[in-house]
Design a protein around this motif. Structure first.
Motif, PDB file in Angstrom:
ATOM      1  N   LEU A 132      55.469  31.494  15.073  1.00 54.11           N
ATOM      2  CA  LEU A 132      54.213  30.781  14.879  1.00 54.11           C
ATOM      3  C   LEU A 132      53.193  31.650  14.164  1.00 54.11           C
ATOM      4  CD1 LEU A 132      52.689  28.104  15.570  1.00 54.11           C
ATOM      5  CD2 LEU A 132      51.796  29.298  17.589  1.00 54.11           C
ATOM      6  N   THR A 164      50.524  25.416  11.243  1.00 53.36           N
ATOM      7  CA  THR A 164      51.551  24.891  12.145  1.00 53.36           C
ATOM      8  C   THR A 164      51.026  24.773  13.558  1.00 53.36           C
ATOM      9  OG1 THR A 164      53.308  25.878  10.812  1.00 53.36           O
ATOM     10  CG2 THR A 164      53.866  25.289  13.075  1.00 53.36           C
ATOM     11  N   LEU A 224      52.643  24.199  17.452  1.00 55.26           N
ATOM     12  CA  LEU A 224      53.835  24.103  18.305  1.00 55.26           C
ATOM     13  C   LEU A 224      53.609  22.991  19.309  1.00 55.26           C
ATOM     14  CD1 LEU A 224      56.547  25.167  19.465  1.00 55.26           C
ATOM     15  CD2 LEU A 224      55.190  26.781  20.833  1.00 55.26           C
ATOM     16  N   VAL A 274      55.620  21.126  15.054  1.00 55.11           N
ATOM     17  CA  VAL A 274      57.038  21.487  15.150  1.00 55.11           C
ATOM     18  C   VAL A 274      57.410  21.695  16.616  1.00 55.11           C
ATOM     19  CG1 VAL A 274      57.173  22.537  12.860  1.00 55.11           C
ATOM     20  CG2 VAL A 274      56.533  23.940  14.826  1.00 55.11           C
ATOM     21  N   LEU A 302      61.027  25.573  15.298  1.00 52.92           N
ATOM     22  CA  LEU A 302      60.206  26.720  14.910  1.00 52.92           C
ATOM     23  C   LEU A 302      60.987  28.017  14.898  1.00 52.92           C
ATOM     24  CD1 LEU A 302      57.389  27.779  14.189  1.00 52.92           C
ATOM     25  CD2 LEU A 302      56.923  27.991  16.642  1.00 52.92           C
TER      26      LEU A 302
END
Length: 403
Positions: A83, A89, A91, A134, A139
């Motif tokens: 990450l 992005t 998570l 994601v 990931l």
């Protein structure tokens, strides 16, 4: 070039942890979820790292990547590392239940930090426009070359009732997929108990490794003077601690380059000295069986190195049969089993003869496997770990998000 800025210093993400009072009542391997997350972020290169209590304001930098993560989850270190390298992005939790699809951590540019922070604090589902959501297995890759196995990244809720399950999962994740039969089937349960005991008392992994060094030296000396029974007791204790120290380092996120060198130098150095000391102890230091075992150890390591150099994977990982043979190949623990059998039968000399015979068989097996791998590549086939593309098993990874 003088005057050139340090790229690492410029791009290293700043990080914030959204604290959770209820989650920090949970303890995993002697660590609170907040402390585990802080160590993950630190090892991912994040600087500085700040903990935000409820209502705390945060001042992000004017530019650069920022990582913000909720502390009510137990993260696989690979998730945090991936990450931190993926700006834009979020998570998201992929578990079944009300929390499915809810973001738990994000890496964003500085101008979007406030938006990401509020999104996580409020426990909203979905992701803001312009960011990519994601799931854990998307990931972070599942294959771990260092541990020779496929292990999907985990993400668990930080709940007291799940603590033992999480410890079991994180311990299993720290175990090598390809190893000897003693380490694989005999040591896990007692090693987990020992790791838990040491972790809760704050014992450093390197302290355990130093104890292993002391035991290895003492066992070798006892072998050399013919005190095989006591020597075997210390040798087996050393092999047990050799399992514990690595697991302790991984589950408490304390592994280091120095610890890696300290541990693996011991693994590489002590076996041939043990075998020579055993030969000395039975009065046959220069007998053929002694030198077959000592030289065979070195040749075996050379075979492994050739395979690794030629194919960029370990010889034990190519096909299932290689992983199976790794459990019994002529390495330290299987050899100790044969020596123990000989000693219990009152024939330590016969124990060494059995090790010599098994060493020759193991060297022959690996020589054949090297030839077969070379032949496979010559036919245009790729030599790669058999389980590298294995489908990840379904596992629980989350629950209701605490708003």
């Amino acid at each position: 070039m003088s005057g050139t800025p340090d790229a690492t210093a410029v791009t290293a993400p700043h990080a914030w942890i959204v604290a959770s009072a209820s989650a920090d009542r949970v303890e995993i391997w002697g660590l609170s979820p907040t402390e585990r997350l802080r160590r993950c972020l630190e090892r991912a290169g994040c600087r500085p790292i700040q903990v935000l209590e409820a209502g705390d304001a945060a001042s992000p930098p004017h530019e650069g990547p920022c990582v913000v993560a909720r502390a009510d989850r137990i993260y696989d270190e690979r998730l945090v590392d991936a990450l931190a390298k993926a700006p834009g992005t979020m998570l998201v939790d992929d578990a079944e239940g009300p929390a499915r699809g809810a973001p738990v951590a994000a890496c964003v540019e500085a101008e979007r930090f406030g938006e990401a922070l509020e999104w996580l604090r409020q426990g909203r589902s979905g992701v803001p426009p312009g960011l990519r959501g994601v799931a854990p297995r998307e990931l972070a890759g599942g294959y771990i070359a260092l541990l020779r196995k496929f292990e999907p990244a985990y993400l668990y809720p930080a709940r007291p009732e799940d603590a033992r399950e999480v410890e079991a999962r994180t311990f299993d994740a720290a175990y090598k997929g390809s190893t000897d039969l003693v380490t694989k089937w005999l040591w896990p349960r007692p090693a987990r108990a020992a790791t838990r005991w040491l972790a809760r008392r704050g014992v450093e992994p390197n302290t355990v490794t130093v104890a292993s060094w002391v035991l290895a030296i003492a066992a070798g000396w006892l072998f050399a003077v013919g005190s095989f029974g006591p020597g075997l007791v210390l040798a087996w204790l050393m092999t047990f601690l050799d399992t514990v120290d690595g697991k302790l380092a991984r589950v408490t996120l304390r592994s280091s380059q120095f610890g890696h060198v300290l541990d693996h130098s011991l693994d590489l150095i002590h076996p041939p000295f043990w075998w020579f000391a055993w030969g000395w102890g039975i009065g046959a230091p220069f007998a053929p069986e002694t030198w077959i075992v000592v030289a065979g150890y070195l040749v075996g390591r050379l075979e492994e190195g050739i395979f690794l150099l030629a194919f960029s994977i370990e010889i034990h990982c190519w096909r299932p049969i290689d992983g199976l043979f790794r459990t019994i190949t002529a390495r330290r623990n299987p050899n100790l089993l044969l020596l123990s059998v000989g000693t219990l039968g009152g024939r330590p000399d016969l124990g060494l003869a059995m090790v010599a015979l098994w060493t020759v068989v193991s060297l022959g097996f690996h020589l054949v496997r090297i030839a077969q791998a070379l032949a496979a590549r010559a036919r245009g086939k790729e030599v790669r770990p058999w389980d590298e593309a294995a489908p990840p098993p379904l596992r629980p990874s989350g629950a209701q998000v605490e708003a």
